[in-house]
Design a protein around this motif. Sequence first.
Motif, PDB file in Angstrom:
ATOM      1  N   GLY A 112      -0.422  -9.133  -4.351  1.00 50.82           N
ATOM      2  CA  GLY A 112      -1.420  -8.522  -3.498  1.00 50.82           C
ATOM      3  C   GLY A 112      -2.189  -7.467  -4.261  1.00 50.82           C
ATOM      4  N   LYS A 113      -3.117  -6.811  -3.566  1.00 51.02           N
ATOM      5  CA  LYS A 113      -3.955  -5.801  -4.213  1.00 51.02           C
ATOM      6  C   LYS A 113      -3.346  -4.404  -4.157  1.00 51.02           C
ATOM      7  N   GLY A 114      -2.292  -4.253  -3.398  1.00 50.57           N
ATOM      8  CA  GLY A 114      -1.572  -2.996  -3.374  1.00 50.57           C
ATOM      9  C   GLY A 114      -1.957  -2.082  -2.238  1.00 50.57           C
ATOM     10  N   THR A 115      -1.038  -1.182  -1.919  1.00 50.34           N
ATOM     11  CA  THR A 115      -1.280  -0.142  -0.928  1.00 50.34           C
ATOM     12  C   THR A 115      -0.729   1.160  -1.477  1.00 50.34           C
ATOM     13  N   LEU A 116      -1.492   2.229  -1.306  1.00 52.19           N
ATOM     14  CA  LEU A 116      -1.156   3.515  -1.918  1.00 52.19           C
ATOM     15  C   LEU A 116      -0.231   4.329  -1.026  1.00 52.19           C
ATOM     16  N   VAL A 117       0.821   4.845  -1.637  1.00 54.65           N
ATOM     17  CA  VAL A 117       1.740   5.765  -0.972  1.00 54.65           C
ATOM     18  C   VAL A 117       1.711   7.091  -1.729  1.00 54.65           C
ATOM     19  N   THR A 118       1.505   8.153  -0.999  1.00 53.03           N
ATOM     20  CA  THR A 118       1.487   9.482  -1.609  1.00 53.03           C
ATOM     21  C   THR A 118       2.517  10.350  -0.901  1.00 53.03           C
ATOM     22  N   VAL A 119       3.474  10.848  -1.675  1.00 52.19           N
ATOM     23  CA  VAL A 119       4.516  11.701  -1.123  1.00 52.19           C
ATOM     24  C   VAL A 119       4.280  13.121  -1.611  1.00 52.19           C
ATOM     25  N   SER A 120       4.127  14.025  -0.690  1.00 52.46           N
ATOM     26  CA  SER A 120       3.864  15.416  -1.051  1.00 52.46           C
ATOM     27  C   SER A 120       5.088  16.279  -0.757  1.00 52.46           C
ATOM     28  N   SER A 121       5.259  17.282  -1.590  1.00 50.81           N
ATOM     29  CA  SER A 121       6.424  18.167  -1.411  1.00 50.81           C
ATOM     30  C   SER A 121       6.060  19.383  -0.584  1.00 50.81           C
TER      31      SER A 121
END
Length: 121
Positions: A112-121
Amino acid sequence: QVHLVESGGGAVQAGGSLRLSCAASASDFSLNAMGWYRQTPGKQRDMVAVIVNDFDPYYADSVKGRFTISRDNANNTLYLQMTSLNSEGTGIYYCAAHTTTPRYWGDEKYWGKGTLVTVSS
């Protein structure tokens, strides 16, 4: 031809959870192996979790006990439930599939083309 479309990515705080989905084209869901991979800038794409037919899933050591991969053949969908996310969970998550067992993880034919995950502290 197999088409894979990921969804469910987004921003989450450390310790939180997300569930990713990968919708596969209906006529081609007789896929032997499916999996999730993660890529961060400047780094190679790494295997996160894979599942081959009815065998037990295989996970990267870094996500064992926190992530769960599953597939719903009736709805042609692959999932990745992610819990206790930390900053290392940040990246683009790709869904991959292969009609047989790939020679090695990362050798899947369809992506697939991907999906962005952003984890912030």
